[in-house]
Design a protein around this motif. Structure first.
Motif, mmCIF file in Angstrom:
data_model
loop_
_atom_site.group_PDB
_atom_site.id
_atom_site.type_symbol
_atom_site.label_atom_id
_atom_site.label_comp_id
_atom_site.label_asym_id
_atom_site.label_seq_id
_atom_site.Cartn_x
_atom_site.Cartn_y
_atom_site.Cartn_z
ATOM 1 N N TRP A 101 11.852 14.775 -50.827
ATOM 2 C CA TRP A 101 12.396 15.506 -51.984
ATOM 3 C C TRP A 101 11.470 15.335 -53.190
ATOM 4 O O TRP A 101 11.222 16.291 -53.938
ATOM 5 C CB TRP A 101 13.799 15.008 -52.323
ATOM 6 C CG TRP A 101 14.824 15.387 -51.305
ATOM 7 C CD1 TRP A 101 15.389 14.584 -50.369
ATOM 8 C CD2 TRP A 101 15.409 16.681 -51.120
ATOM 9 N NE1 TRP A 101 16.294 15.280 -49.610
ATOM 10 C CE2 TRP A 101 16.329 16.578 -50.050
ATOM 11 C CE3 TRP A 101 15.249 17.918 -51.746
ATOM 12 C CZ2 TRP A 101 17.085 17.659 -49.609
ATOM 13 C CZ3 TRP A 101 15.998 19.003 -51.301
ATOM 14 C CH2 TRP A 101 16.896 18.867 -50.248
ATOM 15 N N ASP A 102 10.976 14.116 -53.383
ATOM 16 C CA ASP A 102 10.059 13.888 -54.502
ATOM 17 C C ASP A 102 8.819 14.773 -54.372
ATOM 18 O O ASP A 102 8.367 15.382 -55.350
ATOM 19 C CB ASP A 102 9.618 12.418 -54.543
ATOM 20 C CG ASP A 102 10.748 11.476 -54.938
ATOM 21 O OD1 ASP A 102 11.754 11.955 -55.497
ATOM 22 O OD2 ASP A 102 10.603 10.263 -54.685
ATOM 23 N N TYR A 154 9.877 18.664 -54.842
ATOM 24 C CA TYR A 154 10.271 18.977 -56.221
ATOM 25 C C TYR A 154 9.081 18.853 -57.160
ATOM 26 O O TYR A 154 8.920 19.657 -58.095
ATOM 27 C CB TYR A 154 11.424 18.077 -56.675
ATOM 28 C CG TYR A 154 12.768 18.736 -56.501
ATOM 29 C CD1 TYR A 154 13.330 19.478 -57.532
ATOM 30 C CD2 TYR A 154 13.464 18.637 -55.301
ATOM 31 C CE1 TYR A 154 14.564 20.114 -57.374
ATOM 32 C CE2 TYR A 154 14.685 19.263 -55.128
ATOM 33 C CZ TYR A 154 15.234 20.000 -56.167
ATOM 34 O OH TYR A 154 16.435 20.627 -56.001
ATOM 35 N N ALA A 155 8.235 17.874 -56.938
ATOM 36 C CA ALA A 155 7.043 17.735 -57.784
ATOM 37 C C ALA A 155 6.103 18.917 -57.591
ATOM 38 O O ALA A 155 5.614 19.501 -58.564
ATOM 39 C CB ALA A 155 6.328 16.425 -57.466
ATOM 40 N N SER A 187 14.068 10.329 -49.233
ATOM 41 C CA SER A 187 13.912 10.611 -50.659
ATOM 42 C C SER A 187 12.495 11.046 -51.010
ATOM 43 O O SER A 187 12.285 11.916 -51.867
ATOM 44 C CB SER A 187 14.292 9.369 -51.472
ATOM 45 O OG SER A 187 14.177 9.614 -52.860
ATOM 46 N N LEU A 188 11.502 10.468 -50.333
ATOM 47 C CA LEU A 188 10.115 10.788 -50.661
ATOM 48 C C LEU A 188 9.809 12.272 -50.448
ATOM 49 O O LEU A 188 9.070 12.884 -51.229
ATOM 50 C CB LEU A 188 9.168 9.937 -49.811
ATOM 51 C CG LEU A 188 7.668 10.181 -50.030
ATOM 52 C CD1 LEU A 188 7.280 9.887 -51.483
ATOM 53 C CD2 LEU A 188 6.843 9.325 -49.072
#
Length: 406
Positions: free
Chosen positions: A144-145, A148-149, A141-142
């Motif tokens: 993707w964070d 996307y950020a 998940s990190l």
């Protein structure tokens, strides 16, 4: 390998060794005053898209443009002079508090904002492709964070802008989905002055020796950034087969690559060199007979520029590269370098090794290719496309920024 090449003399040039006050003063000396902003100086995008451009503009006595570069931390100091500017270029600059204040100040003063990107990183709809291209674990998940950020903040900056600069027509079309296409301008990557001058010195040393070489033929992979690690897998199987059948071939890998996949059994024939200053890098590229630029074929990589070719060409080193629109345009296939599809790497590498062993033919080929590269990607050649793009944008007059508040 080409040996006994000259080393750079003196301390290595630093691209950001001036004060904000000095940079503001030089910028305000121009008839047309333009500020380039980048998050924090580095040796990749900052060098090509900011430092090289500012240097070329400010070194031309006939140029009406006074250019200055600034980091995100410099923005508070630069805000008072924003009303005196004619344009601001935000280079891969992530949206944040400083950018918000800069954009609001520019809007009140009627100063247009222009975006600059050398990669397809400004639209989150490409985040999946980015993750795949980098070989990231899609279950983390990190990651993707992070992406996307990063891409989302660049997209937010882009939405503040009324025009853009980019490196090639492929990226121009991608930016044209966010801006009127006539407001997106191609400003190519080029060498900088010190890089080109030293490359000329190294090239002349090779020519003076008749491209004399000794030892095994060395194939170099100069990865640049960790984002290229997965690209190496395009050429790795063919490299392994070449090493298996030819004991007089070795590999040099520079940068951020340790997992060599099918080349692991030949690790004793691989030289790993660390990330180095860009001038020292030119010497390292000059020492090898063959430079490779493999790329996965995806939407992210087809936007890549041609710098991996011209950095090698200017020091007289043959390149084998994957097809991309920019590399296809830069390389005259079979004349100044070789373009290879995924299934063509065995042939292209074998051909390159044969060329390297024929010193007379290699010298004639690479001296001609190098002269073409020195003309085409000369350090000061970027000034004209920048001036043309600025002229086109400033002739339109500034529109009101969508940003309100401060």
């Amino acid at each position: 390998m080409f040996a006994d090449l000259p080393h750079p003399h003196g301390p290595r040039p630093v691209l950001w060794d001036s004060t904000v006050t000095q940079r503001v003063g030089r910028m305000l000396d121009g008839d047309v005053k333009v500020a380039w902003f980048y998050g924090q100086p580095d040796t990749s995008t900052f060098r090509y898209r900011v430092a090289n451009v500012v240097e070329a503009l400010n070194s031309d006595p006939a140029s009406p443009v006074g250019a200055g570069w600034f980091s995100d931390d410099d923005i508070p100091s630069v805000l008072p002079v924003v009303p005196q500017l004619d344009a601001i270029v935000l280079v891969r600059h992530r949206y944040g508090g400083h950018v918000r204040r800069l954009a609001a100040t520019a809007a009140r003063a009627g100063v247009p904002l222009l975006f600059d990107s050398d990669d397809l990183v400004f639209d989150t709809s490409y985040a999946d492709m980015m993750m795949d291209s980098l070989g990231r674990d899609a279950t983390v998940s990190l990651d993707w964070d992070v992406w996307y950020a990063y891409m989302g903040r660049l997209g937010a900056t882009l939405r503040l802008c009324e025009g853009a600069f980019t490196t090639n027509q492929t990226l121009r079309a991608a930016l044209g989905r966010h801006l009127p296409i006539e407001d997106v301008h191609v400003v190519p990557n080029v060498l900088n002055r010190v890089q080109q001058e030293f490359s000329r010195t190294v090239l002349e040393a090779k020519e003076g020796s008749g491209y004399r070489r000794s030892g095994p033929v060395v194939i170099g992979y100069f990865s640049g950034t960790p984002s290229h690690v997965r690209d190496f897998t395009v050429a790795a199987p063919a490299l392994a087969r070449l090493l298996a059948r030819d004991a007089d071939v070795a590999i040099r890998i520079a940068g951020f690559l340790d997992d060599v996949g099918p080349l692991e059994e030949f690790r004793d024939r691989i030289e790993f060199v660390p990330f180095m200053h860009y001038v020292d890098l030119q010497r390292s590229i000059a020492e090898v007979e063959v430079n490779i630029a493999p790329l996965q074929h995806n939407g992210f990589n087809i936007c890549k520029s041609d710098l991996k070719f011209f950095e090698a060409a200017v020091v007289g080193t043959w390149t084998v590269a994957s097809h991309t629109p920019s590399l296809d345009a830069a390389i005259t296939d079979g004349v100044t370098g070789r373009l290879a599809r995924d299934h063509e790497w065995d042939f292209a590498l074998a051909e390159a090794v044969d060329l390297a062993r024929d010193s007379e033919r290699y010298a004639a080929t690479m001296s001609a290719a190098a002269e073409h590269a020195h003309r085409t990607w000369a350090w000061d050649s970027v000034a004209e496309p920048v001036r043309a793009a600025l002229t086109a944008q400033l002739a339109k007059g500034s529109v009101t920024s969508p940003l309100t508040g401060s």
